[in-house]
Design an enzyme around this catalytic site. Structure first.
Site, mmCIF file in Angstrom:
data_model
loop_
_atom_site.group_PDB
_atom_site.id
_atom_site.type_symbol
_atom_site.label_atom_id
_atom_site.label_comp_id
_atom_site.label_asym_id
_atom_site.label_seq_id
_atom_site.Cartn_x
_atom_site.Cartn_y
_atom_site.Cartn_z
ATOM 1 N N HIS A 1 0.834 -1.206 0.000
ATOM 2 C CA HIS A 1 0.000 0.000 0.000
ATOM 3 C C HIS A 1 0.863 1.249 0.000
ATOM 4 C CE1 HIS A 1 1.113 -0.537 4.203
ATOM 5 N NE2 HIS A 1 0.837 0.753 4.409
ATOM 6 N N ARG B 1 5.133 5.916 13.954
ATOM 7 C CA ARG B 1 5.006 6.499 12.609
ATOM 8 C C ARG B 1 4.366 7.878 12.642
ATOM 9 N NH1 ARG B 1 1.263 3.902 7.984
ATOM 10 N NH2 ARG B 1 -0.113 5.599 8.552
ATOM 11 N N ASP C 1 0.425 5.107 2.040
ATOM 12 C CA ASP C 1 -0.411 5.614 3.134
ATOM 13 C C ASP C 1 -1.392 6.689 2.667
ATOM 14 O OD1 ASP C 1 1.024 3.954 4.844
ATOM 15 O OD2 ASP C 1 2.504 5.512 5.282
ATOM 16 N N HIS D 1 4.812 0.374 0.162
ATOM 17 C CA HIS D 1 5.583 -0.393 1.152
ATOM 18 C C HIS D 1 4.746 -1.548 1.678
ATOM 19 C CE1 HIS D 1 3.557 2.872 3.347
ATOM 20 N NE2 HIS D 1 3.485 2.038 4.361
HETATM 21 C C1 SIN Z 1 3.271 0.831 7.651
HETATM 22 O O1 SIN Z 1 2.612 0.254 6.808
HETATM 23 O O2 SIN Z 1 3.219 2.044 7.801
HETATM 24 C C2 SIN Z 1 4.194 0.040 8.550
HETATM 25 C C3 SIN Z 1 5.318 -0.553 7.832
HETATM 26 C C4 SIN Z 1 6.182 -1.376 8.749
HETATM 27 O O3 SIN Z 1 5.862 -1.506 9.936
HETATM 28 O O4 SIN Z 1 7.191 -1.906 8.291
#
Ligand code: SIN
Length: 276
Positions: A95, A266, A97, A251
């Site tokens: 995905h 995050r 974000d 990612h």
């Molecule tokens: C996310 O999708 O923001 C998290 C990615 C991760 O934890 O590696």
């Protein structure tokens, strides 16, 4: 400041560099590398939550994720957490974000607080490279298309209940009501480069097409992006940072460390409306 390319088609690591002491000149270098690679990494940082927030604010306004649990006492920081008993990890489907938002998040700054003894890497896909490798014919077709992105099928209570039992990491399911329309090929607002802007988690269908009509072409694009030449793997250590641009990358968190804990913080940065 030392800049080392990842052993991958894209991505660089910054070392011997403390993000708390970043000057305007450093910032320009970091931005140039991010425009080139889509994602950049910093090793061996030592950030309190307040310092994480301060670093993020150097790049712009923070946008608070509605659905992720927050770090206690810090509204601005989403917690990306897996406990030993969790079977799923947050972000395990490819995905980018907030693509369900009208002005999708510019970037995300993920800081590793606790990592498993092995596994738990994050994969990144470079959407500039994936776009550039398409044929001219397909590029022409995609240039005329827009696609709908939605949060409903991912963060609503029904969606969470269907994929996870006893899920305790998401909130505000009732706010999963966004559907946003974006060009399928965007001109990146900072780099000026063309980037493919659809993703497996949030993109539903092309505008004016049915779900069934959309699926084969979306699947084609998703399989195309997941080729090795467009993918970089980041191996986390505690106190590493990944800073990615959501308009240039996808990612995916790896779910390969059963019975272990992983804790990431995050912060997501506000973006702009995207144009072709
Ligand atoms: C996310 O999708 O923001 C998290 C990615 C991760 O934890 O590696």
């Amino acid at each position: 400041m030392k800049i080392t390319p990842l052993n991958a088609p894209f991505g660089v690591e910054f070392s011997d560099f403390d993000v708390r002491e970043m000057t305007d000149e450093d910032m320009a270098i970091v931005q140039t590398e991010q425009n080139k690679h889509g994602v950049i990494f910093f090793r061996d940082q030592n950030l309190t939550p307040d310092e994480h927030i301060r670093f993020a604010k150097r790049w712009g306004e923070i946008v608070i994720n509605r659905f992720f649990e927050r770090v206690p006492g810090y509204e601005e920081i989403a917690q990306v957490r897996k406990e030993p008993q969790h079977e799923r990890v947050v972000g395990e489907d490819w995905h980018t974000d907030h693509s369900y938002d009208e002005a999708p998040a510019r970037g995300s700054i993920l800081y590793a607080r606790e990592v498993p003894s092995s596994g738990g890497d994050t994969l990144f896909a470079n959407m500039y490279l994936a776009y550039e490798a398409l044929s001219d014919g397909l590029k022409d077709t995609l240039a005329g298309l827009k696609a709908w992105h939605s949060s409903r099928h991912v963060f609503s209570k029904e969606a969470i209940d269907a994929t996870r039992s006893n899920e305790d990491r998401f909130q505000n399911h009732g706010q999963a009501v966004q559907d946003s329309l974006h060009p399928v090929v965007i001109t990146h607002p900072l780099s000026g480069r063309k980037s493919l802007y659809v993703n497996p988690d949030f993109t539903r269908q092309f505008d004016g097409w049915t779900l069934e009509e959309s699926r084969p072409l979306l699947e084609y694009l998703y399989n195309h992006v997941q080729q090795d030449q467009f993918i970089a793997r980041f191996k986390w250590r505690t106190d590493s940072i990944a800073f990615w641009d959501n308009r240039a990358t996808w990612h995916q968190a790896q779910n390969d460390y059963p019975n272990q804990r992983r804790l990431m913080h995050r912060i997501t940065l506000e973006g702009v409306r995207l144009t072709a």
